[in-house]
Structures are given as C-alpha cells and as structure tokens.
Design a protein around this motif. Structure first.
Motif: not given
Length: 372
Positions: A287-299
């Motif tokens: 699913f991540a291959r060539g995708a626009f990855c958005i992470v919503l997190s404070d880290g």
C-alpha cells in the motif's frame, strides 16, 4: 411491544405535518405519506424541491398559502414565524408553530426589541461585525470538494489522446490518412493518462493523542469521501486497518464501526513497533509503494527510537512522499524534542501543523514534495 423510533431523516417531515395540524390545516395521514414519497421521487437537490413537493401533495388553501410557507420555513430552515401585521393580540387565527428544537409550541421571541434595521432611516450607525470561524463540518466539506484536484497524481500506463506534445499515435494517423486519401492534416499524439496517487493515512491513537483522535478520524472519513485510493491504519500499541470502516458513506456509521475494530484506543505509544509491523506484512507494505503517506502523530515515541527511525527510513524508499503532521506544531516556538522523530526528520518530506482541522486540511491541499 414498543414501536421503533422513526428514522432521523423523517423527523422534519413529521414535524411539518404536526405543525400544519396544530394550526388548523386539514391534513390526512395519506397526504403525509404522499409528501414523503414525493420528496423521495424528486431526489431533492435543494430545499425548493422539498417545498414544491409539499405544495403538490399537501394542497394548502390559496388564501392560507402565506401561513403554509411560513410554517415550512420554520420547520425546514429554522426561521422565526411572525404574525401578520394587521393581526390583533386577541385574534383567533394567530399562527402557532411547533418546533421541538425550541422546546415549545411557539417561536422564541427576543427579550429586547431590535431598533436597527426595522425601518428605513438616514441615521448612521458604525460598528464592526465579527464573523464566526468556520465550523469543523464546513471545513471538512470544503476540503472534500477541493481534495480530488489538489491531491498528488501520477502518470498511468494507459494512453489517451492529447493536443499537447506526446507520443505519435500511428494507428490513428493511418486511419486519418486512409479517410483523406493519403493526406495527413495533423499528426495525432498520445500521452499517459494522469491518475490520483494512492494515499496512505496512519493515525496515532495513543494516549498522548487522545484529544485529537476524534477530529482525525472525521478527517479520515472526509478524505475517504474525496478519493477512492485510500488506505487508513491506526497506530498505538498495535496496528489496525480501518479502511473498510472509513469507506462507509455515513460518518457516524464509519466512526462507530472503527470504534469496534480498534482495541488500543488511548493506550501506550509504540509507533516504531507498529510501523515495523506494517512493513512486515507484504500486502500492507504494498500500500505504501508510490503512495502519498500521511502520518498524524505527535511523535512521542516511548519505545526503542531506532525501530521508528528504521521504519520511517524504509517507508521513505517505498512511498512517493511522507508528510508527518503533528498537533504540537501549533505551539509557538515548537521544536522537535524526541530522539526518534529527530532521527526520522531527514526521511520526511514535510513536518507540518495538525493543531486544528483547518491547519490539517491546509497542509494536505498545499503539500509540496521535497526536491531531490
């Protein structure tokens, strides 16, 4: 055995029928059924379609059409009904409207008369009008309309005709030559068709993100309504795929379904382990291959920092771009403090602000991939 309550969409129509009867309009039960059926047949695109269906099926007397329209505006638009100017205080025909939102049988009256705007005047009154900020629902509706165009695209393998420069369409050129006795007026060209990139949304549902989880899930549902190429996962002490839940057309149903799927709400923070689990499943990593990855997190990683850094580095090799959006970025003077997020910064294309729905939606709509 108690009868089941009416579906929520039917309540305004039942309230309207009750208001008409309370104000001495002759209305048979069959007319109410015809009214609801007529609205369903029209598939209303505006409130005027509902009004036309009401006129056609409920048949108000011509002499009471103004009262009928006033009641319609009260129930469906929430506008206050005013008595006719010529009516007296003891007039038996005074309109009595029913609206359960106001808690009474008559529209609310203002405690103080409004002096401005009630009649033409030449006096000047200067003041500043303060408009309220857009609600979260309105922000998400705007985002849902703008996202299909603003989300990143890629060129597919499918070729389509183009008026710009591109690959020569020899087959079409030969057909044109046969049709014109060997004469070719214009060389047709093909170009690769643009399609939307897959979007991978990873939502941190740990305890440190407790106050933001609901808003982020509502954003995920709006994003799912804007694009069909979306995968949604939650990260906490485990990894959970909630894509199917977010694809439900009703937001309430989507959030209710997601609540039954995710078991680690407001728990610990093990982002690195959850990301490693994501990459360990070949189907998920695809699913991540060539995708626009958005992470919503404070880290705020509490586990091994190297696990999170390694996972983000590997994901950057698969994904087209990674945007890490944190609610902490809304604070003045924000700086990354956790060692895990500091180490992952070189692999991120964007460390953005997700402190409010407006900021979050703006980050996505104005995203620019890091050069290089």
């Amino acid at each position: 055995m108690n009868a089941s309550p009416l579906p929520r969409p039917l309540l305004p129509f039942m309230d309207f029928a009750a208001s008409l009867r309370a104000n001495d309009f002759s209305l048979a039960p069959e007319q109410t059924e015809s009214f609801v059926a007529g609205v369903g047949l029209l598939g209303p695109r505006s409130i005027s379609d509902v009004h036309r269906a009401a006129i056609a099926t409920l048949a108000p007397p011509p002499e009471r059409r103004d009262e009928f329209d006033a009641l319609f505006r009260l129930v469906f638009l929430g506008q206050t009904v005013a008595a006719p100017a010529a009516a007296k205080a003891d007039d038996d025909d005074e309109i009595q409207a029913f609206d359960d939102r106001d808690g009474g049988n008559e529209p609310p009256e203002s405690a103080e008369p409004e002096q401005s705007g009630s009649a033409p005047t030449g006096a000047e009154r200067l003041f500043a009008r303060h408009f309220g900020e857009a609600t979260e629902n309105e922000i998400l509706r705007r985002f849902q309309r703008a996202a299909p165009v603003a989300l990143p695209q890629r060129r597919s393998r499918r070729l389509i005709s183009s008026k710009a420069r591109g690959q020569l369409d020899m087959r079409r050129a030969l057909r044109e030559a046969v049709r014109r006795d060997g004469e070719v007026v214009r060389l047709p060209v093909l170009q690769r068709r643009p399609v939307q990139r897959r979007v991978l949304l990873l939502i941190d549902v740990s305890g440190s993100m407790k106050d933001r989880t609901d808003a982020q899930l509502r954003f995920a549902h709006a994003l799912a309504r804007a694009t069909s190429r979306l995968e949604v996962f939650t990260l906490g002490t485990r990894l959970t795929r909630i894509t199917r839940a977010m694809k439900r057309s009703s937001r309430d149903q989507a959030l209710a379904m997601a609540s039954t799927l995710v078991a680690d709400w407001d728990g610990g923070t093990r982002l690195g382990d959850a990301l490693q689990a994501f990459l360990a499943v070949p189907r998920f990593a695809g699913f991540a291959r060539g995708a626009f990855c958005i992470v919503l997190s404070d880290g705020l990683e509490r586990g091994d920092p190297s696990a999170m850094t390694d996972a983000v580095a590997r994901m950057s090799q698969l994904a087209w771009a990674i945007a890490w959006l944190t609610p902490l970025a809304g604070d003045d003077g924000y700086a990354v403090e956790t060692s895990a997020l500091k180490a992952a910064l070189p692999y991120l294309d964007r460390l953005g602000n997700a402190s409010s729905p407006e900021r979050l939606c703006g980050e996505i709509l104005r995203f620019q991939r890091k050069a290089g």
